[in-house]
Motif scaffolding. Structure first.
Motif, PDB file in Angstrom:
ATOM      1  N   MET A   1       0.822  -1.198   0.000  1.00 25.97           N
ATOM      2  CA  MET A   1       0.000   0.000   0.000  1.00 25.97           C
ATOM      3  C   MET A   1       0.863   1.258   0.000  1.00 25.97           C
ATOM      4  SD  MET A   1      -3.357  -0.135   2.290  1.00 25.97           S
ATOM      5  CE  MET A   1      -2.729  -1.688   2.872  1.00 25.97           C
ATOM      6  N   ALA A   2       1.919   1.144   0.794  1.00 27.70           N
ATOM      7  CA  ALA A   2       2.783   2.311   0.919  1.00 27.70           C
ATOM      8  C   ALA A   2       3.526   2.593  -0.375  1.00 27.70           C
ATOM      9  CB  ALA A   2       3.786   2.101   2.050  1.00 27.70           C
ATOM     10  N   THR A   3       3.533   1.604  -1.276  1.00 29.47           N
ATOM     11  CA  THR A   3       4.282   1.808  -2.515  1.00 29.47           C
ATOM     12  C   THR A   3       3.436   2.455  -3.600  1.00 29.47           C
ATOM     13  OG1 THR A   3       3.693  -0.420  -3.172  1.00 29.47           O
ATOM     14  CG2 THR A   3       5.846  -0.134  -2.136  1.00 29.47           C
TER      15      THR A   3
ATOM     16  N   THR B   1       1.789   5.031  -5.842  1.00 23.77           N
ATOM     17  CA  THR B   1       2.224   6.399  -6.095  1.00 23.77           C
ATOM     18  C   THR B   1       1.042   7.328  -5.966  1.00 23.77           C
ATOM     19  OG1 THR B   1       1.871   5.968  -8.413  1.00 23.77           O
ATOM     20  CG2 THR B   1       4.107   5.758  -7.612  1.00 23.77           C
TER      21      THR B   1
END
Lengths: 289, 290
Positions: free
Chosen positions: B1-3, B5
């Motif tokens: 998720m943190a990846t 953009t």
């Protein structure tokens, strides 16, 4: 008037994919507030009249009559974090939310927001009471800049979550305040924001909806969304937020675990109340003497 | 998720943008939020239709009743007014109702939405644009009694020139848009602007050739004022409406004053640019004052 013209203003870099910077994009936070300050010009008071302005113009030279609603405010909101902002009335809590929402322009400092932001400030106050609930959902979507087709797809979900039954096709003026709050909450959380900004929502509505909305907020927080809320419900802050911040007179007094910050807030407001009481007692004593 | 953009948005102070930048930004906002403008117009129509017993009937009745008042006053009581005076008056009342209601709606368009302005970030300039556009609908409804009246009583004045009404109306739209934008912004700071505006608009109506024709005025009597009079945009607009609906200089319906309309259109575009500049410059202060 002249002083407004001199004010600087907000910059929004276009939020389309084209504006993505090259390289790693994930900055590790959802929102970062840096040395934020908001100054109000007290000459721009509410509901001025032309006559009032002439009266004010004659006073200009006396003092500059500005007031910092917020000053030196810095903090970050991490992924999945829900931050509670607490503080006494007039501490600048709502002003802070308005800056984060992009509605007010910082007088100094800056804010970085990652992704799409949704705001829920004073629930339901923006409704057009002469339109039906359904029309208001679509209108709210248009105000928030959501594509009409997308909004129509979300419509059934919003109506279902708000749980206001047949009233959805009635004018909002016929709604109870609880129904308005439910509909407002439902709209703001249905738009899948990356950062959700809430101003005192969870105190409204009945017990059932309270539980439901709490669950929705928890879900959003779990989905790596950032949540910032202003609340007077200290229990809520302790129970459901993983961080809290105490604001007083536009400055951050404390920041940390909700339990500690809430305890500090209680202590400080108790002391303030005692001082006020003592002051009144002194005045009464002086008056009777 | 943190990846995933995601775009990063910065909210910060910046150097004051130049006038051109502001105007371009404002016009781009109007265009990109035309959906919102359309919803606001629809909302306005729903409200106008739903709030009264007769609903939309009033859009037809209103100009007719107003015409009756003026005909009674000018033609019956004062014994003035030329041939087919009801049609002459009606051709002026119709656009004027659109103009005056646009002005009064637009002035309140920003202040009446203060709750949403304090809650959601959106370009407020859409509000006066929508208010101006709403008037188009009532104008279109007003064409129904116009055409009915012409078919029944003034069939001899029906000419293809009637098809030029939209051209005159377009110029009127852009002209009133510029005023609406600028007044909507100023009313945020001076809430009693609405009171003043009502009287100014009424004065403007009587100073324009709506109930009388320009040729009825004696230039010798007014001197320099007669020259100034020609600068009134509503002289061009009313005369053009009269040209295509009632009668041109030759006594029969003819083409509108193309040169006058062209100049007015050009002036209107410049005024819209200026109005957008003023609006955008004041907009950041709205949330603080409201």
């Amino acid at each position: 008037m002249v002083s407004i013209l001199r004010k600087s203003r907000t910059e929004f870099s276009p939020a389309g994919p084209a504006s993505l910077p090259a390289g790693p994009v994930d900055p590790g936070y959802m929102m970062r507030v840096e040395d934020l300050g908001i100054r109000y010009d007290l000459r721009l008071t509410r509901k001025t009249t032309i006559r009032g302005t002439f009266r004010n113009l004659t006073k200009i030279s006396r003092d500059d009559r500005s007031f910092w609603a917020l000053r030196n405010v810095s903090f970050e909101v991490a992924h999945g974090e829900s931050l509670a902002i607490i503080g006494p009335n007039g501490a600048g809590k709502s002003t802070l939310l308005q800056v984060m929402a992009g509605i007010l322009t910082p007088s100094e400092g800056r804010i970085e927001v990652v992704g799409h932001i949704s705001t829920l400030l004073t629930l339901g106050a923006g409704f057009d009471v002469e339109l039906s609930g359904r029309d208001n959902i679509l209108l709210a979507g248009a105000f928030m800049g959501i594509d009409a087709r997308e909004m129509r797809e979300r419509l059934p979900g919003i109506i279902e979550f708000a749980d206001i039954g047949q009233f959805i096709d009635a004018q909002i003026r016929t709604y109870s305040s609880g129904m308005r709050a439910r509909l407002g909450f439902s709209i703001a959380t249905a738009v899948d924001p990356d950062v959700l900004i809430i101003d005192e929502v969870l105190g409204t509505g009945d017990a059932v909806f309270r539980v439901k909305s709490q669950r929705r907020v928890m879900e959003l927080a779990k989905a790596a969304k950032g949540i910032v809320m202003v609340t007077h419900d200290l229990n809520w802050a302790e129970e459901f937020c993983n961080r809290a911040m105490l604001l007083e007179k536009g400055r951050i007094i404390a920041e940390g675990s909700p339990a500690e910050v809430v305890a500090l807030h209680r202590e400080r407001s108790d002391r303030a109340r005692l001082e006020r009481d003592a002051e009144i007692a002194r005045q009464v004593a002086a008056a009777t003497a | 998720m943190a990846t995933t953009t995601r775009p990063v948005r910065r909210i910060q102070t910046r150097a004051r943008p130049g006038p051109i930048e502001l105007v371009v930004e404002g016009l781009r906002e109007i265009w990109s939020r035309r959906q919102l403008a359309r919803y606001l117009v629809q909302a306005d129509m729903i409200k106008h239709g739903a709030n009264t017993v007769l609903g939309n009937i009033w859009w037809v009745l209103d100009p007719l009743l107003q015409m009756a008042v003026y005909v009674l006053f000018v033609a019956v009581i004062l014994g003035k007014g030329g041939a087919d005076y009801p049609l002459f008056v009606f051709a002026a009342i119709l656009p004027w109702k659109w103009f005056s209601s646009s002005m009064s709606d637009a002035i309140l368009s920003v202040t009446s939405r203060e709750a949403i302005i304090r809650q959601v970030k959106f370009p407020a300039i859409v509000l006066p644009v929508a208010a101006t556009a709403s008037g188009v609908v009532s104008f279109l409804f007003g064409l129904i009694p116009l055409f009915a009246m012409m078919l029944l009583f003034y069939a001899d004045r029906i000419t293809p020139y009637l098809l030029l009404i939209p051209a005159v109306a377009a110029v009127q739209f852009f002209f009133s848009l510029s005023l609406c934008i600028v007044f909507a912004a100023i009313n945020v700071f001076f809430r009693d602007l609405g009171n003043l505006e009502r009287h100014l608009v009424r004065l403007w109506f009587y100073l324009s050739p709506a109930l009388y024709a320009t040729k009825d005025l004696d230039p010798a009597k007014y001197g320099i004022l007669a020259e100034l009079y020609k600068l009134n945009p509503w002289v061009v607009l009313f005369e053009s409406y009269h040209d295509v609906i009632y009668a041109g200089p030759k006594g029969v319906p003819g083409p509108p004053d193309w040169a006058g309309l062209g100049i007015l259109l050009l002036v209107s575009f410049i005024m819209i640019g200026f109005a957008t500049f003023v609006f955008k410059r004041l907009e950041p202060a709205f949330a603080k004052v409201l």
